[in-house]
Design an enzyme around this catalytic site. Structure first.
Site, PDB file in Angstrom:
ATOM      1  N   ASP A  65       0.886  -0.994  -0.005  1.00 20.37           N
ATOM      2  CA  ASP A  65       0.150  -0.010   0.065  1.00 20.37           C
ATOM      3  C   ASP A  65       0.884   1.354   0.035  1.00 20.37           C
ATOM      4  O   ASP A  65       2.177   1.264   0.205  1.00 20.37           O
ATOM      5  CB  ASP A  65      -1.114   0.097   1.133  1.00 20.37           C
ATOM      6  CG  ASP A  65      -0.374  -0.574   2.537  1.00 20.37           C
ATOM      7  OD1 ASP A  65       0.897  -0.343   2.630  1.00 20.37           O
ATOM      8  OD2 ASP A  65      -0.969  -0.901   3.629  1.00 20.37           O
ATOM      9  N   ASN A 133      -8.025  -2.163  13.981  1.00 24.32           N
ATOM     10  CA  ASN A 133      -9.279  -2.554  13.640  1.00 24.32           C
ATOM     11  C   ASN A 133      -9.265  -3.701  12.796  1.00 24.32           C
ATOM     12  O   ASN A 133     -10.317  -4.031  12.131  1.00 24.32           O
ATOM     13  CB  ASN A 133      -9.792  -1.233  12.959  1.00 24.32           C
ATOM     14  CG  ASN A 133      -9.156  -0.772  11.752  1.00 24.32           C
ATOM     15  OD1 ASN A 133      -8.208  -1.738  11.279  1.00 24.32           O
ATOM     16  ND2 ASN A 133      -9.519   0.313  11.133  1.00 24.32           N
ATOM     17  N   HIS A 135      -7.579  -4.394   9.906  1.00 25.74           N
ATOM     18  CA  HIS A 135      -7.201  -4.303   8.760  1.00 25.74           C
ATOM     19  C   HIS A 135      -5.955  -4.933   8.180  1.00 25.74           C
ATOM     20  O   HIS A 135      -5.159  -5.404   9.103  1.00 25.74           O
ATOM     21  CB  HIS A 135      -7.181  -2.662   8.248  1.00 25.74           C
ATOM     22  CG  HIS A 135      -5.886  -2.098   8.754  1.00 25.74           C
ATOM     23  ND1 HIS A 135      -6.301  -0.629   9.249  1.00 25.74           N
ATOM     24  CD2 HIS A 135      -4.623  -2.220   8.720  1.00 25.74           C
ATOM     25  CE1 HIS A 135      -4.873  -0.275   9.409  1.00 25.74           C
ATOM     26  NE2 HIS A 135      -4.103  -1.143   9.210  1.00 25.74           N
TER      27      HIS A 135
HETATM   28  C1  GLP Z   1      -0.690   0.002   8.694  1.00 29.97           C
HETATM   29  C2  GLP Z   1      -0.166  -0.496   7.322  1.00 29.97           C
HETATM   30  C3  GLP Z   1      -0.371  -2.076   7.399  1.00 29.97           C
HETATM   31  C4  GLP Z   1       0.191  -2.565   8.628  1.00 29.97           C
HETATM   32  C5  GLP Z   1      -0.865  -2.091   9.601  1.00 29.97           C
HETATM   33  C6  GLP Z   1      -0.450  -2.049  11.068  1.00 29.97           C
HETATM   34  O1  GLP Z   1      -1.140   1.372   8.708  1.00 29.97           O
HETATM   35  N1  GLP Z   1      -0.986  -0.083   6.267  1.00 29.97           N
HETATM   36  O2  GLP Z   1       0.382  -2.616   6.259  1.00 29.97           O
HETATM   37  O3  GLP Z   1       0.231  -3.995   8.697  1.00 29.97           O
HETATM   38  O4  GLP Z   1      -1.407  -0.697   9.438  1.00 29.97           O
HETATM   39  O5  GLP Z   1       0.376  -1.110  11.269  1.00 29.97           O
HETATM   40  P1  GLP Z   1       1.712  -1.483  12.271  1.00 29.97           P
HETATM   41  O6  GLP Z   1       2.530  -2.646  12.219  1.00 29.97           O
HETATM   42  O7  GLP Z   1       2.295  -0.222  12.470  1.00 29.97           O
HETATM   43  O8  GLP Z   1       0.921  -1.697  13.769  1.00 29.97           O
END
Ligand code: GLP
Length: 242
Positions: A65, A133, A135
C-alpha cells in the site's frame, strides 16, 4: 493455518526463518508490508545478509500500500519507509522494489496498473501486519473481501494510530492506494507478524471469528497457506496449541 508464538524477541527470527526457507526453495518475488509489525523481521533479515547467511540477489518486491498525495520523497511515504527499514540494509536492488504511486494524477488507473503488476509478478511470500481494527494492507472494515487494488479512505482509527509517524493527526493523509484482500490472497504463502497486546482482539477476531468485512483480516482464513507469528501478548486471546 499455522500459529507460532513466542517472546517479543523471537518474532523476528521466526519470520526470518520463513523468508530464508522460501528463498532457499526458489522464491524470488516478495510482498512487503510496512509499519512497526515487520520491523523485527527486517532487522533480522539485515543481520543475516550482513553475516553472509542470506541474499536477496535476483529478488523483486511489491509493497502492499501507499499514502496518496504525499510530496515526492516524503519520509513517511511507504516507498521511503521500506527503503529505510529494509532495502538500504540488504542486497535487494532498489529498482526491483515496487509500490503503488500515490502521486499519480489518475489514481484509479494507477490502481489498475499496480494490480496487474502484482498479479503478473506472482508473489511467492507476502509479509503482513494487522491493524488494531483488523485491517490488512489498508483494507479497512467494510472493505469487500473480493476487492482488488484501489483507492481507499482511511478509518479514523487508522489515522489516529498512524499519527505517531506524522507528528499530528492532521498530517496523516486521508486516502491511500492498497492491494485488495483478493490481491493479497493470490500470494502463494502469507506470513502475518503480530506483536503487542493492542493487537490481541484483532488477531483473535481474524483467526477465530467469522469471515466478515467487519474484520478484513478474517479473509486469511480462506487462504490455504498462512503462517501467523505472534508474540505472547498479541496471542493472548488464542487457545494454546490451536
Ligand atoms: C498500517 C499498514 C499495514 C500494517 C498495519 C499495522 O497502517 N498499512 O500494512 O500492517 O497498518 O501497522 P503497525 O504494524 O504499525 O501496527
Amino acid at each position: 493455518m499455522l500459529l507460532r508464538r513466542g517472546g517479543p524477541g523471537e518474532v523476528g527470527a521466526a519470520a526470518a526463518d520463513l523468508v530464508a526457507g522460501a528463498l532457499a526453495a526458489g522464491a524470488r518475488t516478495l510482498g512487503l508490508a510496512t509499519g512497526s509489525s515487520p520491523q523485527p523481521l527486517y532487522r533480522e533479515l539485515a543481520r543475516r545478509v550482513a553475516a553472509g547467511e542470506l541474499s536477496f540477489a535476483g529478488c523483486s518486491a511489491y509493497l502492499l500500500d501507499e499514502y496518496v498525495g504525499l510530496p515526492d520523497g516524503h519520509a513517511q511515504a511507504y516507498a521511503q519507509v521500506i527503503r529505510r527499514d529494509l532495502v538500504d540494509h540488504v542486497d535487494l536492488d532498489p529498482a526491483s522494489v515496487h509500490g503503488p504511486d500515490g502521486s499519480a494524477s489518475d489514481l484509479d488507473a494507477e490502481a489498475e496498473r499496480y494490480e496487474e503488476a502484482v498479479v503478473g509478478a506472482g508473489v511467492d511470500l507476502q509479509v503482513l501486519g494487522i491493524g488494531v481494527n483488523g485491517h490488512i494492507g489498508f483494507n479497512e472494515p467494510g472493505s469487500p473481501l473480493d476487492a482488488t487494488t484501489r483507492v481507499v479512505r482511511l478509518a479514523e482509527q487508522t489515522r489516529r494510530d498512524n499519527a505517531r509517524f506524522f507528528g499530528s493527526l492532521d498530517a496523516v493523509p486521508e486516502t491511500v492506494l492498497t492491494q485488495g484482500p483478493a490481491t493479497i490472497l493470490r500470494a502463494s504463502r502469507l506470513v502475518l507478524v503480530v506483536s503487542g497486546a493492542r493487537k490481541a482482539a484483532a488477531l483473535t477476531a481474524a483467526l477465530t471469528g467469522p469471515v466478515t468485512v467487519d474484520c478484513p483480516a478474517s479473509v486469511l482464513q480462506r487462504h490455504p497457506d498462512v503462517v501467523v507469528i505472534a508474540d505472547d501478548a498479541a496471542a493472548a486471546g488464542l487457545t494454546p496449541g490451536r
